[in-house]
Motif scaffolding. Sequence first.
Motif, short mmCIF file in Angstrom:
data_model
loop_
_atom_site.label_atom_id
_atom_site.label_comp_id
_atom_site.label_asym_id
_atom_site.label_seq_id
_atom_site.Cartn_x
_atom_site.Cartn_y
_atom_site.Cartn_z
N PRO A 72 49.74 51.44 27.47
CA PRO A 72 48.95 52.38 28.29
C PRO A 72 48.18 51.69 29.43
CG PRO A 72 48.60 52.80 25.96
CD PRO A 72 49.46 51.59 26.03
N CYS A 73 47.58 50.53 29.13
CA CYS A 73 46.76 49.87 30.15
C CYS A 73 47.61 49.32 31.29
CB CYS A 73 45.90 48.77 29.53
SG CYS A 73 44.70 49.43 28.37
N THR A 74 48.83 48.91 31.00
CA THR A 74 49.72 48.43 32.06
C THR A 74 50.04 49.59 33.00
OG1 THR A 74 50.69 46.84 30.55
CG2 THR A 74 51.97 47.35 32.53
N LEU A 75 50.46 50.71 32.41
CA LEU A 75 50.82 51.88 33.22
C LEU A 75 49.60 52.38 33.99
CD1 LEU A 75 52.99 53.96 33.91
CD2 LEU A 75 52.29 55.26 31.91
N CYS A 76 48.49 52.50 33.29
CA CYS A 76 47.26 53.00 33.89
C CYS A 76 46.82 52.12 35.06
CB CYS A 76 46.18 53.03 32.81
SG CYS A 76 44.59 53.64 33.33
N GLY A 77 46.84 50.79 34.84
CA GLY A 77 46.37 49.86 35.88
C GLY A 77 47.26 49.88 37.11
N SER B 17 49.62 63.57 34.18
CA SER B 17 48.45 62.81 33.74
C SER B 17 48.92 61.57 32.97
CB SER B 17 47.58 63.67 32.82
OG SER B 17 48.30 63.93 31.64
N LEU B 18 48.00 60.60 32.76
CA LEU B 18 48.36 59.42 31.96
C LEU B 18 48.75 59.87 30.55
CD1 LEU B 18 48.53 56.29 31.86
CD2 LEU B 18 46.26 56.32 30.87
N ASP B 19 47.95 60.80 29.98
CA ASP B 19 48.28 61.30 28.63
C ASP B 19 49.72 61.82 28.59
OD1 ASP B 19 45.79 60.73 27.59
OD2 ASP B 19 44.98 62.75 27.84
N LEU C 190 49.37 52.28 38.14
CA LEU C 190 49.31 53.55 38.86
C LEU C 190 47.94 53.77 39.51
CD1 LEU C 190 51.38 56.00 36.62
CD2 LEU C 190 52.14 54.53 38.48
N ARG C 191 46.88 53.31 38.85
CA ARG C 191 45.55 53.47 39.44
C ARG C 191 45.44 52.68 40.73
NH1 ARG C 191 42.21 50.64 36.73
NH2 ARG C 191 42.42 51.83 34.83
N ARG C 192 45.94 51.43 40.69
CA ARG C 192 45.89 50.61 41.91
C ARG C 192 46.66 51.28 43.04
NH1 ARG C 192 45.91 46.43 38.18
NH2 ARG C 192 48.16 46.17 38.18
N GLU D 57 34.30 55.52 25.02
CA GLU D 57 35.25 54.44 25.33
C GLU D 57 36.65 55.04 25.46
OE1 GLU D 57 36.69 50.10 23.71
OE2 GLU D 57 35.28 51.24 22.49
N CYS D 58 37.44 54.46 26.32
CA CYS D 58 38.81 54.95 26.51
C CYS D 58 39.59 54.81 25.19
CB CYS D 58 39.51 54.15 27.61
SG CYS D 58 41.26 54.62 27.77
N PRO D 59 40.28 55.88 24.77
CA PRO D 59 41.01 55.80 23.50
C PRO D 59 42.14 54.78 23.52
CG PRO D 59 41.55 57.83 24.67
CD PRO D 59 40.42 57.19 25.41
N TYR D 60 42.57 54.36 24.72
CA TYR D 60 43.68 53.39 24.80
C TYR D 60 43.19 51.95 24.94
CZ TYR D 60 46.16 57.71 26.01
OH TYR D 60 46.67 58.98 26.01
N ALA D 61 41.85 51.76 24.96
CA ALA D 61 41.30 50.41 25.21
C ALA D 61 41.77 49.42 24.15
CB ALA D 61 39.78 50.46 25.23
N GLY D 62 41.82 48.14 24.53
CA GLY D 62 42.14 47.11 23.54
C GLY D 62 43.38 46.31 23.88
N GLY E 183 43.52 61.22 33.90
CA GLY E 183 43.93 62.27 32.97
C GLY E 183 43.98 61.74 31.55
N ILE E 184 42.79 61.37 31.03
CA ILE E 184 42.69 60.86 29.65
C ILE E 184 41.72 61.79 28.93
CG2 ILE E 184 42.11 58.88 28.20
CD1 ILE E 184 42.58 57.07 30.68
N ALA E 185 42.25 62.67 28.11
CA ALA E 185 41.42 63.69 27.47
C ALA E 185 40.35 63.06 26.59
CB ALA E 185 42.30 64.62 26.65
N GLY E 186 39.13 63.64 26.66
CA GLY E 186 38.04 63.18 25.82
C GLY E 186 37.33 61.94 26.35
N TYR E 187 37.79 61.41 27.48
CA TYR E 187 37.18 60.19 28.03
C TYR E 187 36.82 60.37 29.51
CZ TYR E 187 37.23 55.59 30.29
OH TYR E 187 36.95 54.51 31.07
N ARG E 188 37.78 60.77 30.31
CA ARG E 188 37.53 60.79 31.74
C ARG E 188 36.57 61.91 32.17
NH1 ARG E 188 36.53 57.81 34.92
NH2 ARG E 188 37.89 57.84 36.70
FE1 SF4 Z 1 43.30 52.76 31.62
FE2 SF4 Z 1 43.44 50.95 29.63
FE3 SF4 Z 1 41.20 51.21 31.06
FE4 SF4 Z 1 41.96 53.14 29.38
S1 SF4 Z 1 41.36 51.05 28.81
S2 SF4 Z 1 41.17 53.45 31.47
S3 SF4 Z 1 44.19 53.08 29.60
S4 SF4 Z 1 43.19 50.51 31.82
#
Ligand code: SF4
Length: 315
Positions: A145-150, A132-134, A152-154, A234-239, A97-102
Amino acid sequence: MGDEKKVAGVSPCTRCRAPAVALVRRTGEHLCAAHFVASVEREVQETVERTGMIRDGDCIAVGLSGGKDSSVLLYILSRLLRDRPEVRLLAITIDEGIAGYREETMKAARALTADLGVEQFVVSFEDAFGRSLDAFLQNPAAPNPCTLCGVLRRRALQTAARRAGATKLATGHSLDDEAEAALMNVLNGDLKRIARTGIPGNAFVPRIKPLGGVPEKEVTLYAVVQGLFLPLPECPYAGQALRSEARTIISTLEYRHPGTTMQFMEGYTTLRERGAHCLEEEGATGGFTRCEECGEPATGRRCQACSLLASLRDE
Ligand code: SF4
Ligand code: ZN
């Protein structure tokens, strides 16, 4: 020179003299498209055979995001397993649930499974966790974001794989991904995490990484050659700072000293297995218990996913 094809400025394939598309630095070979594809697929097959990660009767769930790595994994496994009807292959796609990316990557995942005739299960964060993640990230208490996303995705992948009857969960981690994670564990001094990943059966469905012996550059080139590389957003939360620095260190070392990544991972794997053995001798868990809420390994009463979800519940 016989029927050798000559293209200005392009080296000939070491094996057949056709124009090369890749210099495989760890072997020093120039390879044409056909031999390059064969060499990547052989590397994956050797990893699968050497580790015995796929056995007759297995049901392999591929975590398919729609990006290049997981698409390459599904594509190669569908080829390697086409003569093994006793092994079932399916795909699980998690929509964070990442608007504009997924939206785009979800479309790519659906198209690939349809093309390959592989059954696909789609689970959204909203289905699995109610948001959603958003939406989760609107909460000021939300972590990176990447901690939460990773995390919960796992969790969502594990649950979906178990429900689908999978015996193994395959992820598209390349040699570089594995080396980056290993270096981060070492830099974080996270010895429990290093050893835990070596304990068999530490998750609901055992995870396998068939691309773990293939360098990221080769995964990318394989995707390009096989038409699996799509211009996706690219994911807007990347980095993530530490991970991207770990990536730079690994790729710089590999460039200057070809083979370093593979050697590092061989040493790390030995360290991990010995660490896991020590933990088992200490009483099987080495401080790990089962989460009271979901039964996953935890260092306290709750696992990481359940702790994060609890901290994000409405007060
Ligand atoms: Fe999730 Fe981070 Fe990958 Fe985006 S860059 S999909 S927030 S782990
Ligand atoms: Zn839990």
